[in-house]
Design an enzyme around this catalytic site. Structure first.
Site, PDB file in Angstrom:
ATOM      1  N   HIS A 167      -0.826 -10.801  -4.919  1.00 23.71           N
ATOM      2  CA  HIS A 167       0.604 -10.499  -4.818  1.00 23.71           C
ATOM      3  C   HIS A 167       1.477 -11.538  -5.531  1.00 23.71           C
ATOM      4  O   HIS A 167       2.476 -11.193  -6.141  1.00 23.71           O
ATOM      5  CB  HIS A 167       1.006 -10.399  -3.357  1.00 23.71           C
ATOM      6  CG  HIS A 167       0.182  -9.411  -2.600  1.00 23.71           C
ATOM      7  ND1 HIS A 167       0.068  -8.101  -2.998  1.00 23.71           N
ATOM      8  CD2 HIS A 167      -0.587  -9.536  -1.496  1.00 23.71           C
ATOM      9  CE1 HIS A 167      -0.736  -7.463  -2.160  1.00 23.71           C
ATOM     10  NE2 HIS A 167      -1.147  -8.312  -1.245  1.00 23.71           N
ATOM     11  N   ASP A 189      -3.363  -2.854  -4.676  1.00 20.95           N
ATOM     12  CA  ASP A 189      -2.309  -3.855  -4.502  1.00 20.95           C
ATOM     13  C   ASP A 189      -1.488  -4.012  -5.783  1.00 20.95           C
ATOM     14  O   ASP A 189      -0.256  -4.097  -5.743  1.00 20.95           O
ATOM     15  CB  ASP A 189      -2.920  -5.218  -4.137  1.00 20.95           C
ATOM     16  CG  ASP A 189      -3.403  -5.275  -2.695  1.00 20.95           C
ATOM     17  OD1 ASP A 189      -2.983  -4.430  -1.879  1.00 20.95           O
ATOM     18  OD2 ASP A 189      -4.203  -6.184  -2.389  1.00 20.95           O
ATOM     19  N   HIS A 239      -9.561  -2.188  -4.145  1.00 24.17           N
ATOM     20  CA  HIS A 239      -8.396  -2.465  -3.303  1.00 24.17           C
ATOM     21  C   HIS A 239      -7.408  -3.376  -4.018  1.00 24.17           C
ATOM     22  O   HIS A 239      -6.185  -3.195  -3.909  1.00 24.17           O
ATOM     23  CB  HIS A 239      -8.774  -3.072  -1.945  1.00 24.17           C
ATOM     24  CG  HIS A 239      -7.538  -3.283  -1.118  1.00 24.17           C
ATOM     25  ND1 HIS A 239      -6.918  -2.255  -0.448  1.00 24.17           N
ATOM     26  CD2 HIS A 239      -6.755  -4.367  -0.961  1.00 24.17           C
ATOM     27  CE1 HIS A 239      -5.811  -2.708   0.102  1.00 24.17           C
ATOM     28  NE2 HIS A 239      -5.684  -3.994  -0.189  1.00 24.17           N
ATOM     29  N   HIS A 279       0.837  -1.208   0.000  1.00 25.18           N
ATOM     30  CA  HIS A 279       0.000   0.000   0.000  1.00 25.18           C
ATOM     31  C   HIS A 279       0.875   1.263   0.000  1.00 25.18           C
ATOM     32  O   HIS A 279       0.540   2.249  -0.655  1.00 25.18           O
ATOM     33  CB  HIS A 279      -0.957   0.011   1.198  1.00 25.18           C
ATOM     34  CG  HIS A 279      -1.799  -1.237   1.272  1.00 25.18           C
ATOM     35  ND1 HIS A 279      -2.353  -1.697   2.431  1.00 25.18           N
ATOM     36  CD2 HIS A 279      -2.149  -2.131   0.309  1.00 25.18           C
ATOM     37  CE1 HIS A 279      -3.027  -2.815   2.183  1.00 25.18           C
ATOM     38  NE2 HIS A 279      -2.908  -3.105   0.906  1.00 25.18           N
TER      39      HIS A 279
HETATM   40 ZN   LIG Z   1      -3.765  -4.737  -0.028  1.00 25.18          ZN
END
Ligand SMILES: [Zn+2]
Length: 312
Positions: A279, A256, A252, A93
């Protein structure tokens, strides 16, 4: 809906590198350790990039780059594979806020193994960077052109980068969750300071209620609360104040992706498309991009027009 809006005009994307005008710090809880973590951001010299420093471990440093990512299961973690203690988790973030704010060089001091989670979004990091202010540096800003499409998959999830006709990063993200409160969501944006602040910065991380027990049993999410994550239980949102946006979840996921992609080491000129991409896929995508020289090239803007040459 509660975004921090800077009163200053947003500068146009500059051809030169930027760092912070002054140092700034904050204290907050680490999502997984539950530790009280102090974070301090300092100006750094041109061409030094983004560097994390563990002030509690003799000031050992880790570059904020994709090839130093050692774990992507719950957050993006950079570290030294040979020294498990030397790690910094949940950097994504802050990386997203640095990317959207146009900061090339910064030294990030942290006194524990993860960054403070703050409210679970990037909004507080944007606020910190605004408070510190930007300083222009002399060196030209580099960008990375995506030259060939690259794609990574995991089941029906995928992430890909394609060449772009115009400079900058365009993103499209989609997600699909069985939980009725999330369902299927998609969102597209062209990354710039304003779109990041206005459209995605304050969208929070989220978790499913049934996953919390497993995380706690594994000694994780000790700092997690309704103050720093959206908690979903089927069709219900357990946070008393509800969502900040109906599609906060996919937005969100885009935060990321913006943060994970800034680990390229410079801004990308390309088109990113992610479906259920998190991720792990975001990091594999960068590793795949940089694995072949023909996939990408560095591009540095010319700062001054070339002197005119007399025609032969
Ligand atoms: Zn996140």
């Amino acid at each position: 809906m509660g975004e921090t809006v800077s009163a200053r005009p947003l500068p146009t994307r500059s051809a030169r590198q930027h760092t912070l005008r002054q140092s700034i710090s904050c204290v907050g809880i680490g999502l997984h350790t539950g530790l009280r973590i102090r974070l301090a951001l300092h100006p750094a010299a041109e061409n030094s990039g983004i560097l994390f420093r563990r002030v509690d471990l003799d000031g050992r440093t880790i570059p904020g780059r994709f090839d130093h990512v050692i774990d992507t299961r719950l957050s993006t973690v950079i570290g030294d594979p040979a020294n498990p203690a030397l790690r910094v988790a949940t950097i994504e973030h802050l990386m997203a806020a640095l990317s959207a704010t146009g900061i090339d060089n910064v030294l990030i001091d942290v006194d524990g193994p993860e960054l403070p989670v703050l409210d679970g979004s990037a909004a507080d990091f944007v606020f910190l960077l605004d408070c510190a202010g930007l300083a222009e540096q002399a060196a030209p800003r580099a960008a990375i052109d995506v030259l060939r499409p690259v794609r990574v998959t995991d089941g029906d999830a995928f992430a890909e980068l394609r060449p772009a006709r115009e400079p900058g990063l365009a993103l499209a993200m989609s997600i699909a969750f069985p939980a009725a409160a999330i369902g299927e969501q998609s969102f597209t944006a062209r990354l710039d300071r304003r779109s990041f602040r206005d459209e995605i910065a304050n969208c929070r991380t989220f978790t499913l209620r049934q996953e919390i027990e497993a995380l706690h049993a594994a000694g994780l999410a000790r700092g997690g609360s309704l103050d720093n994550a959206v908690v979903v239980d089927g069709a219900a949102i357990l946070n008393p104040s509800g969502l900040r946006r109906p599609d906060e979840f996919v937005r969100h996921k885009m935060v990321d992706a913006v943060g994970d992609l800034y680990l390229a080491g410079a801004t990308l000129n390309g088109v990113f498309t992610g479906h259920k991409s998190g991720h792990a896929l975001n990091n594999r995508l960068l590793r795949t991009l940089f694995a072949e020289a023909g996939n990408w090239r560095f591009q540095t803007r010319t700062l001054r027009p070339q002197p005119l040459r007399a025609a032969a």
